[in-house]
Each structure stands twice: as C-alpha cells, then as structure tokens.
Design an enzyme around this catalytic site. Structure first.
Site, PDB file in Angstrom:
ATOM      1  N   SER A  15       0.672  -1.196  -0.121  1.00 53.53           N
ATOM      2  CA  SER A  15       0.053  -0.044   0.048  1.00 53.53           C
ATOM      3  C   SER A  15       0.849   1.223   0.005  1.00 53.53           C
ATOM      4  CB  SER A  15      -1.160  -0.044   1.203  1.00 53.53           C
ATOM      5  OG  SER A  15      -0.148   0.299   2.359  1.00 53.53           O
ATOM      6  N   ASN A  16       2.083   1.260   0.665  1.00 55.47           N
ATOM      7  CA  ASN A  16       2.925   2.456   0.609  1.00 55.47           C
ATOM      8  C   ASN A  16       3.505   2.622  -0.643  1.00 55.47           C
ATOM      9  OD1 ASN A  16       3.312   3.718   3.049  1.00 55.47           O
ATOM     10  ND2 ASN A  16       3.394   1.828   3.807  1.00 55.47           N
ATOM     11  N   ARG A  68      22.962 -14.276   2.878  1.00 47.88           N
ATOM     12  CA  ARG A  68      22.128 -13.116   2.750  1.00 47.88           C
ATOM     13  C   ARG A  68      22.982 -12.144   1.681  1.00 47.88           C
ATOM     14  NH1 ARG A  68      20.807  -9.485   7.381  1.00 47.88           N
ATOM     15  NH2 ARG A  68      22.675 -10.334   8.368  1.00 47.88           N
ATOM     16  N   ARG A  94      13.273  -8.039   4.714  1.00 47.46           N
ATOM     17  CA  ARG A  94      14.620  -8.804   5.056  1.00 47.46           C
ATOM     18  C   ARG A  94      15.270  -7.643   5.627  1.00 47.46           C
ATOM     19  NH1 ARG A  94      15.937 -13.995   3.516  1.00 47.46           N
ATOM     20  NH2 ARG A  94      17.962 -13.343   2.837  1.00 47.46           N
ATOM     21  N   LEU A  96      18.879  -6.156   5.977  1.00 49.63           N
ATOM     22  CA  LEU A  96      20.100  -5.958   4.975  1.00 49.63           C
ATOM     23  C   LEU A  96      21.408  -6.101   5.486  1.00 49.63           C
ATOM     24  CD1 LEU A  96      18.011  -3.036   2.975  1.00 49.63           C
ATOM     25  CD2 LEU A  96      18.739  -5.534   2.319  1.00 49.63           C
ATOM     26  N   ASN A 110      13.613   4.024   4.147  1.00 51.12           N
ATOM     27  CA  ASN A 110      12.472   3.125   4.574  1.00 51.12           C
ATOM     28  C   ASN A 110      11.474   3.822   5.539  1.00 51.12           C
ATOM     29  OD1 ASN A 110      11.458   0.391   5.640  1.00 51.12           O
ATOM     30  ND2 ASN A 110      12.324   0.953   7.667  1.00 51.12           N
ATOM     31  N   HIS A 112       8.499   3.267   8.684  1.00 48.80           N
ATOM     32  CA  HIS A 112       8.630   2.468   9.837  1.00 48.80           C
ATOM     33  C   HIS A 112       7.432   2.757  10.600  1.00 48.80           C
ATOM     34  CE1 HIS A 112       9.503  -0.178  13.300  1.00 48.80           C
ATOM     35  NE2 HIS A 112       9.383   0.743  14.128  1.00 48.80           N
ATOM     36  N   ASP A 148      16.234  -0.028  11.660  1.00 49.30           N
ATOM     37  CA  ASP A 148      15.059   1.122  12.356  1.00 49.30           C
ATOM     38  C   ASP A 148      15.837   2.132  12.689  1.00 49.30           C
ATOM     39  OD1 ASP A 148      12.987  -0.485  11.075  1.00 49.30           O
ATOM     40  OD2 ASP A 148      12.362  -1.520  13.081  1.00 49.30           O
ATOM     41  N   GLU A 177       1.284   7.145   6.921  1.00 45.04           N
ATOM     42  CA  GLU A 177       2.299   6.720   6.250  1.00 45.04           C
ATOM     43  C   GLU A 177       2.071   6.888   4.533  1.00 45.04           C
ATOM     44  OE1 GLU A 177       3.329   2.385   6.668  1.00 45.04           O
ATOM     45  OE2 GLU A 177       2.542   2.526   8.710  1.00 45.04           O
TER      46      GLU A 177
HETATM   47  C1  GRF Z   1       4.013  -0.785   6.677  1.00 47.16           C
HETATM   48  O1  GRF Z   1       3.182  -0.371   7.946  1.00 47.16           O
HETATM   49  C2  GRF Z   1       5.236  -0.240   6.879  1.00 47.16           C
HETATM   50  O2  GRF Z   1       5.106   0.896   7.806  1.00 47.16           O
HETATM   51  C3  GRF Z   1       5.901  -1.166   7.289  1.00 47.16           C
HETATM   52  O3  GRF Z   1       5.297  -2.533   6.639  1.00 47.16           O
HETATM   53  C4  GRF Z   1       4.163  -1.949   6.509  1.00 47.16           C
HETATM   54  C5  GRF Z   1       3.969  -2.202   4.848  1.00 47.16           C
HETATM   55  O4  GRF Z   1       2.475  -2.243   4.437  1.00 47.16           O
HETATM   56  N1  GRF Z   1       7.583  -1.133   7.082  1.00 47.16           N
HETATM   57  P1  GRF Z   1       2.388  -2.031   2.842  1.00 47.16           P
HETATM   58  O5  GRF Z   1       3.138  -3.267   2.141  1.00 47.16           O
HETATM   59  O6  GRF Z   1       2.987  -0.749   2.381  1.00 47.16           O
HETATM   60  O7  GRF Z   1       0.903  -1.861   2.962  1.00 47.16           O
END
Ligand code: GRF
Length: 218
Positions: A15-16, A68, A94, A96, A110, A112, A148, A177
C-alpha cells in the site's frame, strides 16, 4: 527536469508502494518509479505495480537460504542494471547486510510504523497501546546497517484513542504513512535534505505552531 530513478522493494501488499506510485504521477514530482522488486514470488503488490504500468521483478530470497549476501548481490545487480538512483523500502521484510546498505548509503529510504527511535522492530502498535502512549505515528528515515535507525527524514503523528485496538490504530497510522512517504521522497529526490552527524535536516521545516495534543481536553 531530470527525475531521480526510483526502485521500490516490497514483500507484501504494497500500500505504501501504491502511494508512492500515485504521487510520482504528478508532472512536477522529482522522481519516477521505474521498478518494483519483491523478494517474495506472488506478493500482492507486484500485481498492483504491473497494473500501474511499472516494471516488476522478483528476486526470490528463499533459494539463497542463509546466504544473505548472495541474495543481495543479485538484488544489487538488478538495481544497478536499471540505473536506479534511489531505493524505497516499503514493507520489505529482509534484514540487509552492511555491504548492501553501504552500496546505497544516503540513497535508501524506509518507512517504519512508529515514531522512531521509539518502537523499533515488530508489533509497534501493540507495544504502543500496552505502554499507554497518547501519540503514535510513522517515520521515514534513511537506512543504516542498524535496523530502524538512521537519519530521520519525516514523521507523522496520530492521537492514540482509549478504545483503539492494534488494528484501528494501524489503520490511522497507515493513512499517515501514505502521506509522509511520498512527501519524504519528494524532499529527498529534489535534493532538499542534508545529513550531518547522523542527523537529517531539510529545506522543508515544520511550522513552529504545529502541535498535536492528545488527549484533547474538552
Ligand atoms: C507498513 O506498515 C510499513 O510501515 C512497514 O510495513 C508495512 C507495509 O505495508 N514497514 P504496505 O505493504 O506498504 O501496505
């Protein structure tokens, strides 16, 4: 305008990723999403990316087992072959290695689901509720070898409600987000960020009048 070439790395629903793809459709957006890579074959986000006309690649991590770096070499080769400038991790599950992170130092973002440096790791919403915090949120940051961590680019906050469940809280944080990831990418891709001593500053300062108070006293 010379747009930065961006790859989004996913493992799941994406979704992001979708929020980034949609934002990047604006003519004045300083980046274009040229590639979506999943380490999981059949990740739901792959179909969404393809439907949006974005090239997708699966670099499956499973066959590499514990090696890895071998997985990451293939991933890195894919990114380099596509002339990628910036990498956005979006639900990429994953860890890294320092080697891979160093290849993309200052060029990998990233998101979070917590206000870092609080609640690194998993189950952030459950832990925030268990602690009874009144404000929670999400963070976009540059990736460093430590999970993170890394210079914080942008954060968005929501009020935590007494009757929140992890799901209801996650939903409101996710909406934030989807706002801050495109904004943060816009900022980075336009050259609007600087990193010094592990701290990111930007040309887009917050307003000194912005405050979120929670709970709001009636
Ligand atoms: C999100 O909550 C993001 O903050 C975290 O993993 C989730 C991914 O959701 N890192 P999506 O796949 O972007 O819907």
């Amino acid at each position: 305008m010379d747009k930065r070439r961006v790859a989004i790395l996913i493992s799941g629903r994406g979704s992001n990723m979708t929020a980034l793809i949609e934002a990047a459709q604006a003519a004045d957006f300083p980046a274009e999403i040229v590639l979506v890579v999943s380490n999981i074959a059949g990740a739901a986000g792959l179909e969404k990316a393809a439907a949006a006309g974005i090239e997708t690649v699966t670099v499956a991590s499973k066959p590499f087992g514990r090696d890895r770096e071998a997985f990451e070499r293939q991933l890195n080769d894919t990114l380099v072959a596509h002339g990628i400038d910036l990498v956005c991790l979006a639900g990429f599950l994953r860890l890294l290695t320092p080697w891979f992170v160093s290849q993309w130092d200052g060029r990998m973002l990233n998101i979070h689901p917590a206000l870092l440096p609080s609640y690194k790791g998993l189950h952030t919403h459950e832990r925030a509720l268990a602690d009874g915090v009144k404000i929670h949120g999400a963070t976009v940051h540059f990736v460093v070898p430590e999970m993170d961590s890394g210079p914080i680019i942008m954060q968005g906050a929501v009020a935590v409600l007494d009757n929140d469940t992890p799901d209801t809280l996650a939903r409101r944080v996710l909406a934030v987000e989807h706002r801050i990831y495109p904004d943060a990418l816009r900022l980075v891709a336009s050259g609007g960020t600087r990193i010094a001593n592990g701290v990111c500053t930007s040309k887009a300062n917050g307003s000194p009048d912005d405050a979120l108070v929670s709970p709001a006293v009636i």
